[in-house]
Design an enzyme around this catalytic site. Structure first.
Site, PDB file in Angstrom:
ATOM      1  N   SER A 202      16.306  16.401  64.840  1.00 45.41           N
ATOM      2  CA  SER A 202      16.876  17.016  66.032  1.00 45.41           C
ATOM      3  C   SER A 202      15.790  17.089  67.095  1.00 45.41           C
ATOM      4  CB  SER A 202      17.337  18.438  65.696  1.00 45.41           C
ATOM      5  OG  SER A 202      17.539  19.174  66.872  1.00 45.41           O
TER       6      SER A 202
ATOM      7  N   LEU B  21      14.437  11.456  72.435  1.00 45.37           N
ATOM      8  CA  LEU B  21      14.953  10.613  71.349  1.00 45.37           C
ATOM      9  C   LEU B  21      14.081  10.696  70.100  1.00 45.37           C
ATOM     10  CD1 LEU B  21      15.961   7.412  73.361  1.00 45.37           C
ATOM     11  CD2 LEU B  21      17.314   9.456  72.874  1.00 45.37           C
TER      12      LEU B  21
ATOM     13  N   MET C 164      21.126  13.137  75.013  1.00 48.65           N
ATOM     14  CA  MET C 164      20.517  14.005  76.022  1.00 48.65           C
ATOM     15  C   MET C 164      19.007  13.758  76.049  1.00 48.65           C
ATOM     16  SD  MET C 164      22.799  17.415  76.209  1.00 48.65           S
ATOM     17  CE  MET C 164      22.103  18.294  74.859  1.00 48.65           C
TER      18      MET C 164
ATOM     19  N   HIS D 121      18.517   9.160  66.773  1.00 47.46           N
ATOM     20  CA  HIS D 121      19.114   8.444  67.912  1.00 47.46           C
ATOM     21  C   HIS D 121      18.882   6.941  67.773  1.00 47.46           C
ATOM     22  CE1 HIS D 121      18.144  12.377  70.076  1.00 47.46           C
ATOM     23  NE2 HIS D 121      19.434  12.256  70.261  1.00 47.46           N
TER      24      HIS D 121
ATOM     25  N   GLN E  12      31.262  18.256  66.783  1.00 47.96           N
ATOM     26  CA  GLN E  12      31.327  17.478  68.024  1.00 47.96           C
ATOM     27  C   GLN E  12      32.010  16.129  67.767  1.00 47.96           C
ATOM     28  OE1 GLN E  12      28.135  16.965  71.138  1.00 47.96           O
ATOM     29  NE2 GLN E  12      27.617  15.212  69.873  1.00 47.96           N
TER      30      GLN E  12
ATOM     31  N   GLY F 268      26.240  11.074  65.919  1.00 49.88           N
ATOM     32  CA  GLY F 268      25.644  11.468  64.647  1.00 49.88           C
ATOM     33  C   GLY F 268      26.470  12.548  63.958  1.00 49.88           C
ATOM     34  N   GLU F 269      26.462  12.496  62.628  1.00 50.71           N
ATOM     35  CA  GLU F 269      27.210  13.508  61.860  1.00 50.71           C
ATOM     36  C   GLU F 269      26.510  14.859  61.823  1.00 50.71           C
ATOM     37  OE1 GLU F 269      28.128  11.931  58.012  1.00 50.71           O
ATOM     38  OE2 GLU F 269      29.920  10.919  58.762  1.00 50.71           O
TER      39      GLU F 269
HETATM   40  O1  PAF Z   1      25.064  15.213  71.071  1.00 52.61           O
HETATM   41  C1  PAF Z   1      24.585  15.197  72.235  1.00 52.61           C
HETATM   42  O2  PAF Z   1      23.414  14.871  72.450  1.00 52.61           O
HETATM   43  C2  PAF Z   1      25.462  15.598  73.404  1.00 52.61           C
HETATM   44  O3  PAF Z   1      26.317  16.627  73.050  1.00 52.61           O
HETATM   45  C3  PAF Z   1      26.222  14.412  74.032  1.00 52.61           C
HETATM   46  C4  PAF Z   1      27.230  13.810  73.062  1.00 52.61           C
HETATM   47  C5  PAF Z   1      25.242  13.360  74.492  1.00 52.61           C
HETATM   48  C6  PAF Z   1      27.008  14.898  75.267  1.00 52.61           C
HETATM   49  O4  PAF Z   1      26.157  15.447  76.228  1.00 52.61           O
END
Ligand code: PAF
Length: 283
Positions: A187, A33, A30, A37, A155, A149-150
């Site tokens: 984060s 970064l 999203m 990421h 998720q 990512g863990e």
């Molecule tokens: O982890 C994230 O940044 C989001 O949940 C993702 C996997 C890009 C989906 O929008």
């Protein structure tokens, strides 16, 4: 770097590039970064012929409109960061219309109950939104491997469940959590913390490390009680949940079972910002 804002242009490009033996690695994000990421992107670059990164702040996974509004959007900076890794990365940064056309809504998924624990309990509809966007992105990009990512462990399990239930032809790769020098999990939300709180947030990971040591001799319930006490007496951090659950179904650990792997999960609020983290207790 090739940047695409429309799915039709991206798929035309990918179709022109891909031959039978070329693999596509995909890193959905999203934006905003950080090094976490970038390490996912590096993993993808190492193991695939092409790497696609998406940057899309997905409205259907936010259960709080204020959080969606405040989510950092830093496309220019993100592009600069990606360019430091390689100039061959393909970036897909679509608009909401390109993804959702006229209907901004999510599909209802059944993730066999994983969706009802922790994040799912506290963020209603969140995982339907995640499942919807990840499935749409997989359909557009058709990756060989996708990297998650863990830090968002639940998720990761949700995406693995969706891929296995819907038999999607992609391998999901979980990548370890990257941490700031004081242990705070990286984060995009950390940017919103004051300098002082960012330092004090070391308490989150230090408590998880303590839980890992205690789990050798104490019950999950005893550690849960200690978590509540630790955060109740801290004036800055409000504990939303602390849970010890098995890694597969994410059900709370009532009695330790030697054949299962366990993790401790935490969500706290500080300065109105929600932070999550987790640690393996059995590795
Ligand atoms: O982890 C994230 O940044 C989001 O949940 C993702 C996997 C890009 C989906 O929008």
């Amino acid at each position: 770097m090739q940047v695409f804002h429309r799915k039709s242009e991206l798929t035309n490009f990918l179709n022109s590039q891909i031959t039978d033996f070329k693999t596509i690695g995909f890193v959905p994000t999203m934006g905003a970064l950080h090094s976490g990421h970038l390490s996912l992107i590096q993993n993808s670059l190492k193991n695939n012929a092409l790497t696609v990164v998406s940057i899309f702040v997905n409205p259907t996974q936010f259960n709080n409109s204020e959080d969606l509004k405040k989510y950092p959007r830093t496309l220019e900076k993100d592009i600069e960061k990606i360019n430091t890794l390689s100039d061959k990365i393909i970036l897909y940064a679509p608009s909401v219309e390109d993804i959702y056309e006229k209907k901004i809504e999510s599909t209802a998924f059944n993730f066999d109950g994983i969706e009802n624990q922790m994040e799912g309990k506290h963020r209603p509809g969140h995982f339907d939104g995640v499942g919807t966007i990840v499935k749409k992105l997989f359909e557009i990009i058709q990756p060989t491997r996708a990297y998650f990512g863990e830090k968002d462990f639940q998720q990761l399990q949700i995406v693995k469940k969706m891929v296995s239930k819907e038999k999607l032809p992609v391998k999901i790769i979980g990548c370890e959590i990257l941490r700031e020098p004081n242990g705070l999990a990286m984060s995009s939300r950390n940017e919103r913390l004051s300098k002082e709180t960012r330092q004090n947030a070391a308490i989150i990971y230090s408590f998880l490390q303590k839980a890992k040591v205690l789990f050798k001799t104490k019950s999950a319930q005893e550690i849960l009680n200690l978590a509540k006490k630790t955060f109740q007496t801290n004036p800055y951090f409000e504990l939303e949940y602390f849970e010890i659950s098995d890694e597969e179904k994410l059900l709370p650990c009532l009695r330790k079972n030697k054949s299962k792997k366990y993790r401790a999960f935490i969500a706290v609020y500080v300065e109105g910002i929600r932070l999550i983290d987790n640690i393996s207790l059995t590795e």
